[in-house]
Scaffold this motif. Sequence first.
Motif, mmCIF file in Angstrom:
data_model
loop_
_atom_site.group_PDB
_atom_site.id
_atom_site.type_symbol
_atom_site.label_atom_id
_atom_site.label_comp_id
_atom_site.label_asym_id
_atom_site.label_seq_id
_atom_site.Cartn_x
_atom_site.Cartn_y
_atom_site.Cartn_z
ATOM 1 N N ALA A 13 0.812 -1.202 0.000
ATOM 2 C CA ALA A 13 0.000 0.000 0.000
ATOM 3 C C ALA A 13 0.846 1.252 0.000
ATOM 4 O O ALA A 13 0.420 2.300 -0.456
ATOM 5 C CB ALA A 13 -0.918 -0.008 1.226
ATOM 6 N N ALA A 14 2.075 1.126 0.490
ATOM 7 C CA ALA A 14 2.907 2.315 0.607
ATOM 8 C C ALA A 14 3.624 2.670 -0.681
ATOM 9 O O ALA A 14 4.120 3.775 -0.831
ATOM 10 C CB ALA A 14 3.944 2.081 1.711
ATOM 11 N N ASP A 90 -10.988 1.711 -9.935
ATOM 12 C CA ASP A 90 -9.835 2.559 -9.623
ATOM 13 C C ASP A 90 -10.057 3.377 -8.356
ATOM 14 O O ASP A 90 -9.114 3.650 -7.610
ATOM 15 C CB ASP A 90 -9.560 3.521 -10.786
ATOM 16 C CG ASP A 90 -8.988 2.821 -12.009
ATOM 17 O OD1 ASP A 90 -8.414 1.730 -11.861
ATOM 18 O OD2 ASP A 90 -9.134 3.381 -13.119
ATOM 19 N N ARG A 91 -11.293 3.792 -8.128
ATOM 20 C CA ARG A 91 -11.614 4.676 -7.004
ATOM 21 C C ARG A 91 -12.080 3.919 -5.763
ATOM 22 O O ARG A 91 -12.410 4.533 -4.746
ATOM 23 C CB ARG A 91 -12.703 5.677 -7.432
ATOM 24 C CG ARG A 91 -12.189 6.717 -8.427
ATOM 25 C CD ARG A 91 -13.338 7.443 -9.109
ATOM 26 N NE ARG A 91 -12.888 8.613 -9.853
ATOM 27 C CZ ARG A 91 -12.286 8.562 -11.036
ATOM 28 N NH1 ARG A 91 -12.063 7.383 -11.615
ATOM 29 N NH2 ARG A 91 -11.914 9.675 -11.649
ATOM 30 N N THR A 92 -12.135 2.597 -5.826
ATOM 31 C CA THR A 92 -12.615 1.806 -4.700
ATOM 32 C C THR A 92 -11.547 1.726 -3.607
ATOM 33 O O THR A 92 -10.399 1.380 -3.880
ATOM 34 C CB THR A 92 -12.995 0.387 -5.162
ATOM 35 O OG1 THR A 92 -14.082 0.479 -6.090
ATOM 36 C CG2 THR A 92 -13.427 -0.474 -3.985
ATOM 37 N N ARG A 93 -11.936 2.032 -2.384
ATOM 38 C CA ARG A 93 -11.024 2.003 -1.256
ATOM 39 C C ARG A 93 -11.654 1.155 -0.155
ATOM 40 O O ARG A 93 -12.576 1.587 0.542
ATOM 41 C CB ARG A 93 -10.735 3.419 -0.738
ATOM 42 C CG ARG A 93 -10.091 4.337 -1.774
ATOM 43 C CD ARG A 93 -8.682 3.905 -2.102
ATOM 44 N NE ARG A 93 -8.025 4.787 -3.065
ATOM 45 C CZ ARG A 93 -8.009 4.566 -4.378
ATOM 46 N NH1 ARG A 93 -8.621 3.492 -4.876
ATOM 47 N NH2 ARG A 93 -7.382 5.403 -5.184
ATOM 48 N N PRO A 209 -4.419 -12.807 -1.217
ATOM 49 C CA PRO A 209 -4.715 -11.556 -0.503
ATOM 50 C C PRO A 209 -4.393 -10.340 -1.357
ATOM 51 O O PRO A 209 -3.462 -10.350 -2.160
ATOM 52 C CB PRO A 209 -3.799 -11.624 0.720
ATOM 53 C CG PRO A 209 -2.665 -12.505 0.285
ATOM 54 C CD PRO A 209 -3.259 -13.512 -0.650
ATOM 55 N N GLU A 210 -5.207 -9.330 -1.206
ATOM 56 C CA GLU A 210 -4.957 -8.048 -1.885
ATOM 57 C C GLU A 210 -4.798 -6.985 -0.820
ATOM 58 O O GLU A 210 -5.548 -6.953 0.165
ATOM 59 C CB GLU A 210 -6.107 -7.686 -2.824
ATOM 60 C CG GLU A 210 -5.848 -6.399 -3.602
ATOM 61 C CD GLU A 210 -6.988 -6.052 -4.561
ATOM 62 O OE1 GLU A 210 -6.913 -4.986 -5.201
ATOM 63 O OE2 GLU A 210 -7.958 -6.830 -4.643
ATOM 64 N N ALA A 211 -3.831 -6.125 -1.003
ATOM 65 C CA ALA A 211 -3.534 -5.115 0.004
ATOM 66 C C ALA A 211 -4.720 -4.183 0.225
ATOM 67 O O ALA A 211 -5.487 -3.888 -0.700
ATOM 68 C CB ALA A 211 -2.313 -4.301 -0.423
ATOM 69 N N ASP A 212 -4.871 -3.739 1.443
ATOM 70 C CA ASP A 212 -5.868 -2.727 1.804
ATOM 71 C C ASP A 212 -5.665 -1.512 0.889
ATOM 72 O O ASP A 212 -4.582 -0.944 0.814
ATOM 73 C CB ASP A 212 -5.648 -2.337 3.261
ATOM 74 C CG ASP A 212 -6.746 -1.443 3.811
ATOM 75 O OD1 ASP A 212 -7.316 -0.655 3.020
ATOM 76 O OD2 ASP A 212 -7.013 -1.517 5.020
ATOM 77 N N SER A 213 -6.720 -1.131 0.168
ATOM 78 C CA SER A 213 -6.578 -0.035 -0.798
ATOM 79 C C SER A 213 -6.865 1.331 -0.197
ATOM 80 O O SER A 213 -6.765 2.345 -0.891
ATOM 81 C CB SER A 213 -7.504 -0.270 -1.997
ATOM 82 O OG SER A 213 -8.863 -0.258 -1.599
ATOM 83 N N ARG A 214 -7.208 1.361 1.094
ATOM 84 C CA ARG A 214 -7.546 2.652 1.702
ATOM 85 C C ARG A 214 -6.335 3.573 1.820
ATOM 86 O O ARG A 214 -6.505 4.780 1.985
ATOM 87 C CB ARG A 214 -8.186 2.427 3.075
ATOM 88 C CG ARG A 214 -9.576 1.821 2.991
ATOM 89 C CD ARG A 214 -10.146 1.490 4.350
ATOM 90 N NE ARG A 214 -9.386 0.425 5.006
ATOM 91 C CZ ARG A 214 -9.727 -0.112 6.182
ATOM 92 N NH1 ARG A 214 -10.815 0.326 6.821
ATOM 93 N NH2 ARG A 214 -8.994 -1.078 6.718
#
Length: 435
Positions: A13-14, A90-93, A209-214
């Motif tokens: 995420a970083a 793209d905009r989903t968090r 697993p997919e990284a937290d997109s927030r």
Amino acid sequence: MADIKEPNARSAAASPVGSDDTPPVNARYIWLVVLAYLGGMIALVAPVGISLSLRIEQLLPENVEVLGYVVGIGAAASAISMPLVGMWSDRTRTRFGRRRPFSLGGTILGLIGLALMAVAPNVWVLALAWMVAQIGWSNANNSLILSQADRLPESQRGRVAGLSGFAQMIGAVIGVGIASAFIGNNFLVFLAPGFVGLVFVLLWVTLVPEADSRGLVENTQKLTLGKALSDMVFKPSAYPDFAWNWLGRLIFNFGVTFSTTFTTLFFASRVGDGGVADIGGLIAILSLLGVVATAGGALLGGMLSDRLGKRRIFVLFSGIAFTAGAITMAFGGSAVGVLIGGSLMCSVGLGVFSAVDQAIVLDVLPERDTEAGRFLGINNYATSIAQAIAPVIAAPLLLIGMTGDDKNYGLLFLIAAVCTLIGGVLVTAKVRGAN
């Protein structure tokens, strides 16, 4: 493929997704994303291959030609939806990431569409249900490609694109085979392939697993209706590599569609007595060989392009191979071996192009961090536009210089050869952002 440890959610995420220094993904990611794509293709292709035809015969036996309109409406709905759903993705968090929710949501929507097709009381409802199914499964599959754009480093894109191309080819065969086993049962002929797709996508969603997109960079522009519609196109001068590749892909697909749409009728005119029924066995063998050649070309082309660190030379090869095959068919007379050889050269060229150009798309994808879904949706237009327009253009071309019932297939295959060569050369010469 070595089992290389993937970055954890915090590190992923970083850092910018899909950046050049993205760590390699492990074997589990690769095989599960390919398996999920295979499942989606099984569910999506089975209706086109057999199930829709069966329902049309049941609902409107005197006008089976409406099948073309139903298939076309579904394809149009899918093409329009993908950039829009891509922008949404793209905009989903969420803490589940931004791609997995659309993989699962698209699969569920696709299953609902297949169920509605099984019980449709008329052709109008059938067409609407097919639109729902197409939108669902197409966007589920597209979310898997978006995940690749987010997570694959350049060194792995060709390999995964090749495996995906292989899955697409065999998925068509498996899907029709599964549906054929349930002929006579309206529900299972549609839903059995759909349940296979569901299982494979669920494996992907639960085990990868997919990284937290927030924590990802937010797109500061609000997604209004006007914004969404305007974003369905782009300014070529701002993204020249993507634009040139899009144009080359479009022209190449025109050539492919010119030839593949009329291949069966072409063989019937050259080696049969003018009827498709006379060469049913030959067409079955040709189809099987074509699947093997296309899948093999995709797999080998994608992997070699990664190993050698070269993409454009393979696109050039694919254009030359398809062109040589189309010319061979145009001048092959009635010699079955020569015609089959030409057809297989076309299949190999198509397979190599489909895998390697998909990797190039990921290499030159604009605004990867914030608008990958939008641009991958736009990229799909290069295929859908060709598939919609090329058959219409081909119809009058078949009549040039001919009288009676004869058709000028030779001219059509020559034009196809020119298109695929131009497409391959254009990508090779103009796309500087890929090796």
